[in-house]
Write an enzyme that holds these catalytic residues in place. Structure first.
Site, PDB file in Angstrom:
ATOM      1  N   SER A 703      -1.457 -11.761 -19.199  1.00 44.39           N
ATOM      2  CA  SER A 703      -1.462 -11.641 -20.105  1.00 44.39           C
ATOM      3  C   SER A 703      -2.457 -10.859 -21.764  1.00 44.39           C
ATOM      4  O   SER A 703      -2.551 -11.482 -22.063  1.00 44.39           O
ATOM      5  CB  SER A 703      -1.077 -13.128 -20.893  1.00 44.39           C
ATOM      6  OG  SER A 703      -0.518 -13.722 -20.308  1.00 44.39           O
ATOM      7  N   GLY A 872       2.097 -14.426 -22.325  1.00 45.26           N
ATOM      8  CA  GLY A 872       3.044 -13.642 -21.000  1.00 45.26           C
ATOM      9  C   GLY A 872       3.172 -15.233 -20.468  1.00 45.26           C
ATOM     10  O   GLY A 872       3.971 -15.689 -19.898  1.00 45.26           O
ATOM     11  N   GLU A 873       1.495 -15.510 -20.386  1.00 50.13           N
ATOM     12  CA  GLU A 873       1.573 -16.686 -18.965  1.00 50.13           C
ATOM     13  C   GLU A 873       1.386 -18.239 -19.711  1.00 50.13           C
ATOM     14  O   GLU A 873       1.411 -19.199 -18.898  1.00 50.13           O
ATOM     15  CB  GLU A 873       0.608 -16.564 -18.282  1.00 50.13           C
ATOM     16  CG  GLU A 873       0.803 -15.330 -17.424  1.00 50.13           C
ATOM     17  CD  GLU A 873       0.009 -14.303 -16.467  1.00 50.13           C
ATOM     18  OE1 GLU A 873      -0.214 -14.587 -15.627  1.00 50.13           O
ATOM     19  OE2 GLU A 873      -0.648 -13.713 -17.441  1.00 50.13           O
ATOM     20  N   GLY A 874       0.232 -18.207 -20.963  1.00 49.56           N
ATOM     21  CA  GLY A 874       0.306 -19.978 -21.057  1.00 49.56           C
ATOM     22  C   GLY A 874       1.157 -21.134 -21.315  1.00 49.56           C
ATOM     23  O   GLY A 874       0.654 -22.122 -20.899  1.00 49.56           O
ATOM     24  N   ILE A 876       3.142 -21.441 -19.830  1.00 40.72           N
ATOM     25  CA  ILE A 876       4.582 -21.790 -18.051  1.00 40.72           C
ATOM     26  C   ILE A 876       2.570 -22.106 -17.216  1.00 40.72           C
ATOM     27  O   ILE A 876       2.684 -22.963 -16.292  1.00 40.72           O
ATOM     28  CB  ILE A 876       4.962 -20.474 -17.048  1.00 40.72           C
ATOM     29  CG1 ILE A 876       5.606 -21.417 -15.880  1.00 40.72           C
ATOM     30  CG2 ILE A 876       3.455 -19.680 -16.514  1.00 40.72           C
ATOM     31  CD1 ILE A 876       6.646 -20.481 -15.646  1.00 40.72           C
TER      32      ILE A 876
END
Ligand code: MCN
Ligand code: FES
Ligand code: FES
Length: 913
Positions: A703, A872-874, A876
């Site tokens: 990210s 993008g990832e935080g 999840i």
């Protein structure tokens, strides 16, 4: 002799005569005979709906519709027949407006399917739309489905004449800024019309003489190779040659980036083509090069491998056993360790009477990425004498470096380009087929292409590495403050070490993240096994770490008889707090985020109480999530911008686009920087990444891109503006720049000074930008079976200032959906059972609630352009734990191993069993 059949078809209103074998699929006829590549093939086995077309008015999956079943004179409508870029159907317009195409690979199938619905019923309810997509098996891995249903509902209004077509257009904000708006991404129209060519489409359009490849793969997990017999296969029709390890001109190894001083291997253990040993199921042993893919596959099936099976270590525990062989002789199976030593020794604290202690063992799963598009690529020698490899790479410069020596080349002799991609979710941070394509071009001198089928996608690409965490946590009974944490975990990384050390470090960085915990001792170990190799997967260690951390935090709240939200509120980061690695957080939004969640949480609890019945228990769970934007330590990116003749600007950034929106990321950031110059957004052009065309911007992983690549884009645009600015404050046109003899290209370089964690203590400031989320899940447990369904989810997110709201909403919905899959169904433990989308527990629309809500708190970040963090990832990091915490709340079952299959939930219910 092959027997053919001629049929008349009316395709998109045009009469066509097609000649094919009766067993050829309609998808093949459309894509390969008629070159209608808007119809995509994902799973190829009727499970994803990407290939949906209309046949005599009915929506069918063309990949499983054999030509013998297509009636003479049948009317076929494909995406090309629904609308074109200059003449969009309302559904396509709505797809663009709602950001319903992220990677866009599923879009043509969904749009055709939705068209079929609106033809039958132009006034559907949301439930009817969902039910239609469920019935037609339309699968999306990116969006969480919500924007797709929103798009159908809004298009239907236009179809019914209740709203004008213009209502589906984007309305430019009055201030002319697209930063922070829902400006549609530049590739949206091409995705919604099927005109964007993905890897397989480009492969079909390669020149005559292109060799089509198929792999010969091992069907055992660990073996010694005694011989390879290619004699029968060589004589099969269409076969040009069969390549084995001896045909590889270089070192025949892919570099696994073993950079830590604590790494006990050298990082060169992964063969391009296996020579001495097979290390995992699916490993490639030979490549068949033939005239057609079918011929190549038929010949591959005839290659005989003489293998001597070795014990296969399919879990970390098995590979750690005293008598286990070294999978890579000379390197111990436990090849990396990362300790954490923060504050005083917590051991004595756990013995004190005034603390509450909870402990547990948490195992996460081998989650498969399941993009709808399977792995694909092609390669050729260019007229620039470079070896050009086009793939789903999300790290073009890095991959050129990782494969060059294995091929006998220098990285600068390889031009690695990223095709438009149908999702990767991180598996493509590893090279997959790049080196195999390179071997084939170098050995044959011909252009080549290689397409994996979905079985190969499942069995021969990396997976999320399971963590097995033993941990305990203590809180002061009087103050309710967390005072100590201890953990010890192993990471099963499969046979190849790519990024294993970095991943293992994510445990010490994120178990307990979000809370100020003064005393921590931890130890992470990486273990080589013979199960699927560990690849990056969205969140990369974050979901594994939070599964342990946020489950323990929940248990601790219960032990203290505190409300889980209030317990988190009391302990979360505030000024003066430090992260598990002793770093000061970048910002402190968590109290505000929990305040924003509180009323929603109270309502959810009331709903759960009111909705529970003797047979169905409803529950509410929350979980906080923190994850870094950027890799550990210093982060850097280089880009350029080019002033174009029409006074537009091209952004030369190798920001790879899995589907997250690198296009809008680059355009939105450049537009905001260039605001004073007044360059309209449609004249700002992004670039498709190619290591020979753009400078290294770093991978589209971690990210990091909005922050770091965005930072470099800002710097480059500022340089252009500096050069173009006139004394009166206006800006030169491109022609004026040329006349003034000024350069048109400006470089931008940007770096962020993070400090990697110390190899001995684990302490450091690895990430200068963090993403923060809090998830709320409302679920129902069927008491008789333990089956769990998710009713509603809400996410409070602080990802800094938003560049594009369609992109960030889409990222968060997508993470929620993947979190639901991670929590309840997805796995790749059983290679046979889990090798299809359905078998591996892919979440279809019925598994994802329609009620997904996002609330943003936008705390500006110092290091991201215009205050942005990544996204993008935080999101999840923790949705799965909100769900398992909700299961605990509903029925008392504490799920400690993912996925929370019904039998595990049932077994965990205290009263029933
Ligand atoms: N963005 C924004 N505002 C912010 C932050 C980001 O508008 N404050 C936008 C960016 O412009 C970009 C997107 O959000 O379009 C994601 O940005 P960022 O978080 O910087 O992530 P990257 O571009 O580096 O993308 C990688 C990230 C990772 S690591 C995985 S894995 C992943 C993901 O994004 N895989 C994806 N999202 C995915 N989305 C889709 N559809 N498919 C994948 O395979
Ligand atoms: Fe046809 Fe998946 S259903 S490609
Ligand atoms: Fe649906 Fe990517 S947008 S799979």
């Amino acid at each position: 002799m092959e027997k053919l059949q001629q049929k008349k078809l009316i395709v998109n209103g045009i009469e066509q005569y097609v000649l094919s074998s009766p067993s050829t699929t309609l998808a093949t006829v459309l894509r390969e005979h008629l070159e209608l590549t808007g119809t995509k093939v994902g799973c190829g086995e009727g499970q994803c709906g990407a290939c949906s077309v209309m046949l005599n008015g009915k929506v069918v999956r063309s990949c499983v519709t054999k030509m013998k079943r297509v009636p003479e004179g049948a009317c076929i409508i494909t995406i090309e027949g629904i609308g074109q870029p200059d003449n969009l159907d309302p559904l396509q317009q709505a797809w663009v407006k709602h950001g319903a195409a992220q990677c866009g690979f599923c879009s043509p199938g969904f749009i055709v399917s939705a068209k079929g619905l609106l033809n039958e019923n132009d006034n559907p309810t949301r439930e009817e739309v969902r039910d239609w997509f469920r019935k037609h098996k339309n699968a999306c891995r990116c969006t969480g489905y919500k924007p797709l249903v929103d798009a159908v509902m809004e298009a239907a209004k236009v179809v019914r004449g209740e709203a004008p077509a213009e209502s589906l257009d984007f309305v430019m904000p009055e201030d002319g800024r697209i930063w922070g708006s829902s400006y549609p991404r530049p590739t949206a129209v091409a995705k919604a019309t099927g005109t964007l060519d993905y890897g397989a489409d480009l492969g079909l359009k390669m020149p005559a003489g292109t060799l089509r490849l198929a792999l010969v793969q091992a069907e055992v997990s660990h073996a010694k190779i005694n011989g390879i017999d290619t004699s029968e296969a060589e004589n099969m029709p269409g076969v040009h040659c069969i390549l084995t390890a001896k045909d590889v001109k270089g070192k025949n190894r892919i570099f696994g980036l073993a950079c830590s001083p604590r790494h006990k291997g050298d990082g060169w253990e992964r063969p391009i083509l296996c020579d001495e040993k097979v290390f995992q199921y699916g490993d490639a042993v030979a490549i068949v090069c033939a005239d057609t893919e079918a011929e190549a596959r038929a010949a591959a099936a005839k290659v005989r491998l003489d293998l001597e099976q070795l014990p296969a270590y399919m879990s970390a525990a098995a590979a750690m056993a005293d008598d286990a062989l070294e999978i890579h002789p000379g390197t111990p199976n436990i090849y990396f360790e990362q300790p954490l030593i923060k504050g005083d020794d917590p051991a004595p604290i756990f013995d004190q009477d005034d603390v509450a202690v909870v402990s547990g063992e948490y195992r996460s799963s081998r989650q498969p990425h399941m993009p709808i598009e399977p792995d694909v690529g092609f390669a050729y020698m260019g007229d620039d004498d470079l070896l050009h490899i086009h793939s789903k790479s999300i790290a073009v410069h890095l991959h050129a470096m990782m494969i060059a020596e294995g091929l006998g080349l220098k990285p600068e002799q390889i031009a690695l380009a990223a095709n438009p991609m149908g999702g990767t979710f991180g598996y493509k941070l590893s090279p997959t087929m790049e080196a195999l394509l390179g071997v084939a071009v170098l050995a044959t001198g011909r252009p080549v292409s290689l397409c994996y089928d979905y079985y190969q996608q499942m069995t021969y690409t990396g997976k999320r590495s399971p963590f097995h965490v033993n941990a305990r946590m203590a809180a002061d009974k009087k103050t309710g403050r967390i005072v100590a944490l201890e953990h010890d975990y192993v990471v099963d990384h499969g046979p190849y070490c790519e990024m294993a050390d970095v991943l293992t470090g994510r445990g010490i960085q994120f178990i307990g993240a979000g809370y100020d915990i003064p005393s921590i001792r931890g130890m992470g170990r990486t273990v080589a096994t013979n199960h699927a190799w560990g690849a990056a997967f969205r969140g990369f260690g974050g979901p594994q770490a939070h599964f342990a951390g946020e489950s323990l935090v929940d248990e601790l709240a219960l032990a203290l008889d505190m409300d889980p939200l209030e317990f988190r509120y009391a302990n979360c980061y505030r000024p003066g707090s430090t992260t598990p690695t002793g770093q000061e957080p970048d910002v402190y939004p968590l109290p505000e985020m929990l305040d924003a969640l509180r009323p929603k949480y109270e309502e959810a609890k009331k709903r759960a109480e009111a909705g529970s019945t003797p047979t169905h228990a409803k529950g509410v769970g929350i979980a906080l999530g923190v994850y870094g934007s950027g890799g550990d330590g210093v982060e850097q990116a280089e880009v350029f911008v080019q002033y174009d003749e029409d006074d537009g600007v091209t952004v030369g950034a190798s920001w790879e686009d899995h589907g997250q929106g690198a296009d809008i990321g680059a355009v939105g950031t450049a537009h905001e920087t260039l605001l004073a110059m007044g360059v309209p957004p449609e004249k700002i052009r992004f670039s498709w990444p190619d290591s020979a065309k753009q400078p290294p911007a770093g991978p589209a992983g971690a990210s990091r891109s909005q922050v770091v690549v965005g930072g470099a884009i800002r710097v480059a645009c500022e340089a252009l503006m500096g050069a173009a600015r006139k004394d009166d404050g206006t800006y030169m046109t491109c022609a004026e720049m040329v006349a003034a003899d000024k350069p048109l290209r400006y470089d931008g370089s940007y770096s962020i000074p993070g400090v990697p964690c110390d190899p001995d203590t684990g302490l450091g400031n690895p990430f200068l930008v963090y993403m923060y989320v809090v998830h709320l899940a409302e679920i129902t447990v069927e008491k008789a079976t333990g089956k769990v369904s998710v009713d509603r989810m809400s996410c409070i997110a602080d990802i800094g200032k938003i560049n594009n709201k369609l992109a960030t909403d889409g990222q968060i919905w997508g993470c929620m959906a993947q979190g639901i899959g991670l929590a309840l169904t997805e796995d790749f433990e059983d290679i046979k059972k889990h090798s299809t989308m359905i078998g591996a527990g892919f979440p279809y629309i019925s598994a994802i609630p329609d009620d997904l809500e996002i609330t943003y708190i936008q705390t500006p970040r110092q290091w991201g352009p215009f205050g942005a963090a990544g996204v993008g990832e935080g999101p999840i990091a923790s949705p799965h734990v909100a769900i398992t915490n909700a299961i605990r709340n509903a029925c008392g079952a504490r799920v400690t191993s993912l996925p929370a299959l019904p039998e595990k939930v049932l077994a965990g219910m205290p009263h029933e069993h």
